[in-house]
Design an enzyme around this catalytic site. Structure first.
Site, PDB file in Angstrom:
ATOM      1  N   LYS A  81       2.227 -10.541  10.807  1.00 29.62           N
ATOM      2  CA  LYS A  81       2.137 -10.404   9.352  1.00 29.62           C
ATOM      3  C   LYS A  81       3.194 -11.308   8.740  1.00 29.62           C
ATOM      4  CE  LYS A  81       2.145  -6.774   5.773  1.00 29.62           C
ATOM      5  NZ  LYS A  81       2.236  -5.307   5.525  1.00 29.62           N
ATOM      6  N   SER A 156      -1.484  -3.244   2.900  1.00 31.17           N
ATOM      7  CA  SER A 156      -1.155  -4.638   2.674  1.00 31.17           C
ATOM      8  C   SER A 156      -1.327  -5.530   3.903  1.00 31.17           C
ATOM      9  CB  SER A 156       0.279  -4.751   2.172  1.00 31.17           C
ATOM     10  OG  SER A 156       1.186  -4.358   3.177  1.00 31.17           O
ATOM     11  N   SER A 180       0.112   0.766   4.994  1.00 30.97           N
ATOM     12  CA  SER A 180      -0.293  -0.640   5.089  1.00 30.97           C
ATOM     13  C   SER A 180      -0.715  -1.114   6.470  1.00 30.97           C
ATOM     14  CB  SER A 180       0.828  -1.546   4.571  1.00 30.97           C
ATOM     15  OG  SER A 180       0.858  -1.529   3.174  1.00 30.97           O
TER      16      SER A 180
END
Lengths: 497, 95
Positions: A81, A156, A180
């Site tokens: 990420k 997210s 997330s």
């Protein structure tokens, strides 16, 4: 050589292929880099791809394996990420503020997975600074759900979940502040775990809400998550909140031979609110079908109560913005990040740099956080929210006196259509109602694929457990995955290599 | 609870974010609904509850007072918008 399709293949199976020299890490890497390039115009899962670095790491992995060295992750391609700092590689948090920021050092998790021999292919898109549940707030454009490209992938860690679901990487890292990792895993039909707060060092993970943020893996199966988490976890003195918890092998329960009733005696707690009003009937039906499977494996169910869980969303929107407004104050255009081209004085430089560098959702949350921390409002908002946080954590402790794990849907719905929630932040925020509690209490929790809606979108179930119960959660998920194939389903391939 | 546009501009100043006045009506509605949701917390009885700041009751760890970090200033400053002689450059603050 025949390259397996990573969309259908687990890390464990890929590792076996590497070990038996059915294919090399370099071949695997090149195959996936081509797939990423083909899928990128449609899915937009990546912010940066690093073909040169990936090929070099793959060659090193092949050399290690040729010498009989390396472990179960040597040569396995992954993606991080884009909030994990990667030395020499751009780390943007999907924000204009950090569009050109090249990290000066690796995050602890990045180092750990590098040492385990993984091959980093690139950095995945996210909601800007991890603030969102749809990956629509990325400065680099929306990310699409590979099952239905007109729908959001969740967020997210949307890019990470999409990359795994679409078979662009077999595993990826994510971070989870209010859901997330779990919510995009649910929306994309993959498996993801947020461990106990403090299990994975936050060193080099760009902070959103420090008391809630926790890193974890997203992969196809619970077994793969266990492999990744074993490599990622561990005490790190550079993070003052990293727990001095001994290293664990999170696969230890999974590798035991399957008994007829592998979950015999496991008490699964069902909070009524997780199955109540506002939860899609389709989602409830899929989770109840999964419960029947778990009962067949020997688990028993018990009712439990989480009376204050409904307040988890309002306290999240006090505590997370408060911590974010403090964390993001470092982004002032002085030491790194975006600086406005024109300004009159220092104050104007700060204000213009931040106005230009941050997107609307980030600004909104920084404003909320600044307000709740401002003079005269601290007790009414911040302190009040911290007290309700305690009540929620206590509810979980009371529930875990009656059960070993709590089960429910990860999200009340399947993925919404792109663009349908950005105008109504409250609606988007309420999607996190089942996931935030685990962050508030610091508990481990995971999402496991358990079905599909008629429109083809995946449904996920959530397991939450007491502190340090990761191995148990992963084992329950693994036993479920041994008798189901939801996690084996893959969306139609997009783009062409 | 409704925030006035003046209040929003005051917070934006504290947060060091320039806000265009044209954004204010929209932002006012959105913040109003967020605080409307947050205000449901006032219904919760929290008398005598100890605030929970963190997931784990950890004491701040101490370490020996010794130098552990090498000097990597030049490396860290590579991404800075403006540096000179190892210093970050900003507009003049003191006349």
């Amino acid at each position: 050589m025949s390259l397996p399709n990573a969309a259908h293949t687990t890390v464990t199976e890929l590792a076996a292929g590497l070990a038996t020299k059915r294919f090399s890490a370099l071949e695997l890497t090149d195959g996936l880099l081509a797939k990423i390039a083909a899928a990128q115009p449609v899915l937009n899962a990546f912010v940066s791809v690093d073909p040169d670095g990936a090929r070099a790491a793959a060659k090193a992995a092949d050399a290690a394996r040729a010498k009989g060295e390396g472990g179960s992750l040597t040569g396995i391609p992954i993606a991080h990420k884009d909030l994990f700092m990667t030395e020499g590689l751009r780390t943007t948090c999907s924000s204009k503020m950090l569009e050109h920021f090249v990290a000066p050092y690796d995050a602890h998790v990045v180092t750990a997975l590098k040492q385990a021999g993984t091959v980093l292919l690139g950095k995945t898109a996210m909601d800007e600074f991890a603030m969102g549940s749809s990956t629509e707030t990325s400065f680099f454009g929306v990310v699409r759900n590979p099952w239905q490209p007109d729908f959001v992938p969740g967020g997210s860690s949307g890019g990470a979940a999409v990359a795994v679901a679409a078979g662009l990487v077999p595993a990826a890292t994510g971070s989870d502040t209010g859901g997330s990792i779990r919510q995009p895993s649910s929306f994309c039909g993959v498996t993801g775990i947020k461990p106990t707060y403090g299990i994975c060092s936050r060193h080099g993970m760009i902070a959103f809400a420090s008391s809630l943020d926790q890193a974890g893996p997203i992969a196809r199966s619970a077994e793969d998550c266990a492999l990744l988490l074993t490599a990622m976890a561990g005490h790190d003195a550079r993070d003052a909140t990293s727990l001095p918890h001994p290293k664990e092998d999170y696969r230890r329960e999974l590798v035991k031979p399957a008994a007829a009733k592998p979950l015999a005696g496991v008490r699964v707690g069902l909070p009524e609110i997780f199955f109540g009003d506002g939860v899609d009937a389709l989602v409830v039906a899929a989770v109840e079908a999964a419960l029947a499977e778990l009962r067949a494996l020997g688990a028993v169910t018990v009712p439990v109560a989480l009376p204050n869980i409904g307040y988890s969303v309002p306290i999240y929107y006090v505590l997370a913005p408060a911590e974010a407004s403090s964390n993001l104050s470092r982004l002032d255009g002085v030491r790194y990040g975006h600086r406005a081209a024109r300004y009159t004085d220092l104050l104007d430089m700060y204000k213009k740099s931040r106005a230009e560098g941050f997107g609307d959702e980030v600004k909104r949350r920084v404003l909320v956080g600044t307000y709740v921390l401002s003079h005269g409002y601290y007790d009414a908002y911040y302190l009040k929210a911290q007290k309700v946080r305690r009540l929620i954590a206590d509810d979980y402790q009371a529930a875990f006196a009656l059960c070993d794990v709590i089960l429910g849907p990860t999200v009340p719905t399947t993925a919404p259509r792109l663009g349908t929630q950005s105008q109504d932040p409250i609606k988007m925020y309420l999607n996190d109602i089942f996931t935030i509690g685990a962050n508030m209490a610091g508990l481990p929790a995971m999402s496991v694929p358990c079905g599909f809606a008629p429109n083809g979108l995946p449904i996920g179930l959530q397991l939450q457990g007491p502190y340090f119960s990761e191995a148990r959660l992963l084992n329950i998920a693994h036993r479920f995955q041994q008798v189901t194939d939801w996690h084996r389903r893959a969306p139609k391939e997009v783009g062409h290599a | 609870m409704a925030l006035s546009q003046n209040e929003i501009q005051r917070i934006a100043h504290l947060a060091r974010i320039e806000l265009d006045d044209a954004m204010l009506p929209h932002l006012q509605r959105q913040l109003g609904s967020i605080f409307g949701m947050i205000d449901t917390l006032s219904k919760v009885d929290t008398d005598g509850v100890t605030p929970m700041a963190h997931a784990q009751p950890l004491a701040l760890p101490l370490r020996d007072d010794e130098v552990t970090e090498p000097d990597r200033r030049d490396h860290y400053q590579q991404g800075a918008p403006a540096v000179q002689d190892g210093l970050y450059l900003v507009p003049k603050v003191i006349e």
